[in-house]
Design an enzyme around this catalytic site. Structure first.
Site, PDB file in Angstrom:
ATOM      1  N   LYS A  44      13.862 -27.349 -19.826  1.00  0.00           N
ATOM      2  CA  LYS A  44      13.091 -26.133 -19.424  1.00  0.00           C
ATOM      3  C   LYS A  44      14.058 -25.272 -18.871  1.00  0.00           C
ATOM      4  O   LYS A  44      14.086 -24.072 -18.821  1.00  0.00           O
ATOM      5  CB  LYS A  44      11.904 -26.282 -18.732  1.00  0.00           C
ATOM      6  CG  LYS A  44      11.250 -24.959 -18.304  1.00  0.00           C
ATOM      7  CD  LYS A  44      10.664 -24.146 -19.306  1.00  0.00           C
ATOM      8  CE  LYS A  44      10.490 -22.658 -19.076  1.00  0.00           C
ATOM      9  NZ  LYS A  44      10.104 -22.188 -17.811  1.00  0.00           N
ATOM     10  N   GLU A  85      17.841 -18.001 -21.507  1.00  0.00           N
ATOM     11  CA  GLU A  85      16.910 -16.652 -21.499  1.00  0.00           C
ATOM     12  C   GLU A  85      17.865 -15.674 -20.524  1.00  0.00           C
ATOM     13  O   GLU A  85      17.824 -14.347 -20.750  1.00  0.00           O
ATOM     14  CB  GLU A  85      15.608 -17.091 -20.560  1.00  0.00           C
ATOM     15  CG  GLU A  85      14.778 -16.105 -20.144  1.00  0.00           C
ATOM     16  CD  GLU A  85      13.635 -16.616 -19.261  1.00  0.00           C
ATOM     17  OE1 GLU A  85      12.855 -17.434 -19.873  1.00  0.00           O
ATOM     18  OE2 GLU A  85      13.281 -16.216 -18.244  1.00  0.00           O
ATOM     19  N   GLY A  99      -3.977 -25.764  -8.936  1.00  0.00           N
ATOM     20  CA  GLY A  99      -3.256 -24.533  -8.843  1.00  0.00           C
ATOM     21  C   GLY A  99      -3.818 -23.653  -9.671  1.00  0.00           C
ATOM     22  O   GLY A  99      -3.802 -23.541 -10.972  1.00  0.00           O
ATOM     23  N   SER A 106       6.924 -22.911 -21.028  1.00  0.00           N
ATOM     24  CA  SER A 106       7.447 -21.544 -21.094  1.00  0.00           C
ATOM     25  C   SER A 106       6.419 -20.457 -22.032  1.00  0.00           C
ATOM     26  O   SER A 106       5.401 -20.963 -22.586  1.00  0.00           O
ATOM     27  CB  SER A 106       8.549 -21.530 -21.811  1.00  0.00           C
ATOM     28  OG  SER A 106       9.245 -20.241 -22.006  1.00  0.00           O
ATOM     29  N   HIS A 111      50.219 -34.072  -8.932  1.00  0.00           N
ATOM     30  CA  HIS A 111      49.073 -34.306  -9.491  1.00  0.00           C
ATOM     31  C   HIS A 111      49.177 -35.040 -10.770  1.00  0.00           C
ATOM     32  O   HIS A 111      48.194 -35.484 -11.436  1.00  0.00           O
ATOM     33  CB  HIS A 111      48.223 -33.085  -9.736  1.00  0.00           C
ATOM     34  CG  HIS A 111      47.629 -32.412  -8.377  1.00  0.00           C
ATOM     35  ND1 HIS A 111      46.639 -33.113  -7.535  1.00  0.00           N
ATOM     36  CD2 HIS A 111      47.816 -31.325  -7.705  1.00  0.00           C
ATOM     37  CE1 HIS A 111      46.518 -32.576  -6.435  1.00  0.00           C
ATOM     38  NE2 HIS A 111      47.205 -31.313  -6.536  1.00  0.00           N
ATOM     39  N   HIS A 155      16.730 -23.931 -20.917  1.00  0.00           N
ATOM     40  CA  HIS A 155      15.913 -22.644 -21.493  1.00  0.00           C
ATOM     41  C   HIS A 155      16.252 -21.361 -20.783  1.00  0.00           C
ATOM     42  O   HIS A 155      16.349 -20.445 -21.259  1.00  0.00           O
ATOM     43  CB  HIS A 155      14.532 -23.353 -21.875  1.00  0.00           C
ATOM     44  CG  HIS A 155      13.696 -22.039 -22.083  1.00  0.00           C
ATOM     45  ND1 HIS A 155      13.079 -21.059 -21.351  1.00  0.00           N
ATOM     46  CD2 HIS A 155      13.131 -21.622 -23.525  1.00  0.00           C
ATOM     47  CE1 HIS A 155      12.269 -20.251 -22.008  1.00  0.00           C
ATOM     48  NE2 HIS A 155      12.469 -20.603 -23.106  1.00  0.00           N
ATOM     49  N   ASN A 156      15.699 -21.503 -19.518  1.00  0.00           N
ATOM     50  CA  ASN A 156      15.820 -20.283 -18.598  1.00  0.00           C
ATOM     51  C   ASN A 156      17.373 -19.734 -18.523  1.00  0.00           C
ATOM     52  O   ASN A 156      17.551 -18.446 -18.488  1.00  0.00           O
ATOM     53  CB  ASN A 156      15.164 -20.527 -17.473  1.00  0.00           C
ATOM     54  CG  ASN A 156      13.643 -20.844 -17.504  1.00  0.00           C
ATOM     55  OD1 ASN A 156      13.005 -20.966 -18.423  1.00  0.00           O
ATOM     56  ND2 ASN A 156      12.879 -20.663 -16.173  1.00  0.00           N
TER      57      ASN A 156
HETATM   58  C1  6PG Z   1       9.244 -18.850 -19.099  1.00  0.00           C
HETATM   59  C2  6PG Z   1      10.169 -18.288 -17.896  1.00  0.00           C
HETATM   60  C3  6PG Z   1       9.584 -18.522 -16.817  1.00  0.00           C
HETATM   61  C4  6PG Z   1      10.529 -17.954 -15.571  1.00  0.00           C
HETATM   62  C5  6PG Z   1      10.669 -16.472 -15.553  1.00  0.00           C
HETATM   63  C6  6PG Z   1      11.232 -15.956 -14.339  1.00  0.00           C
HETATM   64  O1  6PG Z   1      10.097 -19.748 -19.807  1.00  0.00           O
HETATM   65  O2  6PG Z   1       8.200 -18.610 -19.150  1.00  0.00           O
HETATM   66  O3  6PG Z   1      11.364 -18.754 -17.938  1.00  0.00           O
HETATM   67  O4  6PG Z   1       9.576 -19.874 -16.508  1.00  0.00           O
HETATM   68  O5  6PG Z   1       9.630 -18.150 -14.417  1.00  0.00           O
HETATM   69  O6  6PG Z   1      11.350 -16.297 -16.810  1.00  0.00           O
HETATM   70  O7  6PG Z   1      12.623 -16.548 -14.117  1.00  0.00           O
HETATM   71  P1  6PG Z   1      13.467 -15.584 -12.911  1.00  0.00           P
HETATM   72  O8  6PG Z   1      12.534 -14.968 -12.029  1.00  0.00           O
HETATM   73  O9  6PG Z   1      14.362 -16.392 -12.461  1.00  0.00           O
HETATM   74  O10 6PG Z   1      14.111 -14.333 -13.866  1.00  0.00           O
END
Ligand code: 6PG
Length: 483
Positions: free
Chosen positions: A183, A190, A9, A128, A456, A186-187
């Site tokens: 991960k 984020e 890829g 990430s 309940h 983590h997101n």
């Molecule tokens: C990272 C990011 C990545 C993710 C984007 C998009 O850690 O590099 O989390 O993995 O693809 O942040 O996330 P969304 O499109 O859901 O905002």
């Protein structure tokens, strides 16, 4: 000549990772579904290192030295399954397939089982840092077997981001889906972090009437404080950017509908299944969702609701003071959002049998990844010392930080509510904090209601067992239904 590692890829992330591998002395086999992209890749980057391009999966597998290591960087879901199937056809016992995409961790668990039957080691790995990170040093979160980690470790450590103390930002998170799980969270974090920044921006923009560039300057200053982080840093950059076509601030010409690809939603869905409140992340996902509710939002503009004026109408001095309050509110909410994310990881660790080292996890998020931030040092210290065993919020450093910010946090949210500026993640984070502070929660009333309409049952504060009140009977006697 054989390759010691391969990448399947060659879209943005895959191409960057392949180049990063080559820059660190690896001989990299490359394959892409359409060969045209491989050719373009070779033309552009072929001279950067040793690449061995293949036109077919068979050739690709054959170009790898044994045990073979192939890293997949394709779209999560069906395309990933397809590539795994094709690779498995030609791979042998002891070979390793690494999925570096944003896969759903349950898919990773399933894939690992399927591959194990063939003797192939399947490693779900969170990567990430976006394209730039993949090229110059991502943070990586591999799951899978110890055996595959031994093989992968030197390769991954060479290409990983390095924390300020030199430690590579990669660690074996745990078996099967553990890597993709962390991960995913983590997101989720984020999302919460980004939404908190967006709420802060909204307060300054509409509440304080500041221009995007001025707000960009504020974020740049904040980046010199405890808030020092990649997301705060890029926020300053985005807000200072002008549109080339119109000369307007770029943020003003961008359509205000936030996209998402699924990881935030999964984080919340999984948290619901695990019974862990991740209120900040959930509100962040819903806020993106609301931004994208076109029909609802259009209707609300056509047929507007009455409401307060967003402007706080403050003089310069008061404005400066309020900006500092926002900063503190942001910090407190951010601590809560991270704590909730770590709680979800801890609970999943128990349920799925992963022994996740939280201090180490915080350490590998210190560089390379999107949520990299200075305060992750504090987070790793807190877990290291055992002070965050129950929650990060109880670690002395964070407890103190919350207490220091508390008054500002309340003031900002109260002001936002008064002026009709939505602060869903600020507000839900404070509500969570206050929920924790409460000695008694109104959940007792809910138990009473549940017992009345559905028998309940409830527990008593003064006696063990389950009780039910015979609500419909005269006298409404209480009976004990179990011990
Ligand atoms: C990272 C990011 C990545 C993710 C984007 C998009 O850690 O590099 O989390 O993995 O693809 O942040 O996330 P969304 O499109 O859901 O905002």
């Amino acid at each position: 000549q054989e390759a010691n590692v391969g990448v399947v890829g060659l879209a943005a992330m895959g191409a960057s990772l392949a180049r990063n591998l080559a820059h660190h002395g690896n001989r990299v086999a490359v394959y892409n579904r359409t060969y045209k992209r491989t050719e373009a890749f070779m033309q552009e980057y072929g001279s950067e290192g040793v690449f061995i391009p293949s036109q077919t999966v068979k050739e690709f597998v054959e170009s790898l030295s044994v045990p073979r290591t192939a890293i997949i960087m394709v779209k999560a879901g069906e395309p990933t399954d397809q590539v795994i199937k094709e690779l498995a056809e030609y791979m042998e016992q002891g070979d390793i397939i690494v999925d570096g995409g944003n896969a759903y961790f349950e898919d990773t668990i399933r894939r690992e089982k399927e591959m194990a039957k063939l003797g192939i080691h399947f490693v779900g790995m969170g990567v990430s840092g976006g394209e730039e990170g993949a090229l110059n040093g991502p943070s990586m979160m591999p799951g899978g077997s110890d055996w595959s980690w031994n093989t992968l470790k030197p390769i991954l450590e060479s290409i990983a981001a390095k924390a300020p103390d030199g430690e590579p930002c990669v660690a074996h998170i745990g078996p099967n889906g553990a890597g993709h799980f962390v991960k995913m969270v983590h997101n989720g974090i984020e999302y919460a972090d980004m939404q908190l920044i967006a709420e802060s921006y909204d307060l300054m923009r509409r509440g304080l009437g500041m221009a995007p560039e001025q707000i960009g300057d504020v974020f740049a200053q904040w980046n010199e404080t405890e808030l020092d982080s990649y997301l705060v840093e890029i926020t300053a950059e985005v807000l200072r950017k002008r549109d080339e076509k119109t000369g307007k601030p770029l943020v003003d010409v961008i359509v205000d509908h936030a996209g998402m690809k699924g990881t935030g939603t999964w984080t919340v869905q999984t948290a619901l299944s695990l019974g862990v409140p991740v209120t900040g992340i959930a509100e962040a996902v819903f806020a993106r969702g609301l931004s994208d509710q076109t029909q609802l939002r259009e209707q609300a503009q056509k047929d507007p609701f009455n409401g307060p004026d967003a402007s706080l109408a403050l003089d310069d001095e008061a404005k400066q003071a309020f900006i500092e309050l926002i900063r503190q509110a942001l910090y407190a909410s951010k601590i809560v959002a991270y704590a909730q994310g770590f709680n979800e990881i801890a609970e999943a660790g128990k349920v799925y049998g992963w022994d996740i080292d939280m201090a180490q996890l915080a350490r590998i998020w210190r560089a390379g990844c999107i949520i990299r931030a200075k305060f992750l040092n504090r987070i790793s210290d807190a877990f290291e010392s055992g002070a965050a065993d129950v929650s990060l919020l109880f670690a002395p450093y964070f407890k103190q930080a919350l207490e220091n910010c508390e008054a500002a946090w309340r003031k900002v949210i109260a002001t936002a509510v008064e002026h009709g500026i939505p602060t869903p993640v600020f507000s839900s984070s404070l509500a969570y904090f206050d929920g924790l502070r409460a000695k008694r929660l109104p959940a007792a009333l809910i138990q009473g209601q549940r017992d009345l309409f559905g028998a309940h049952t409830y527990q008593r504060v003064d006696e063990p067992g389950a009780f039910h009140t015979l609500w419909a009977e005269p006298g409404q006697k209480e009976i004990q239904v179990s011990h």
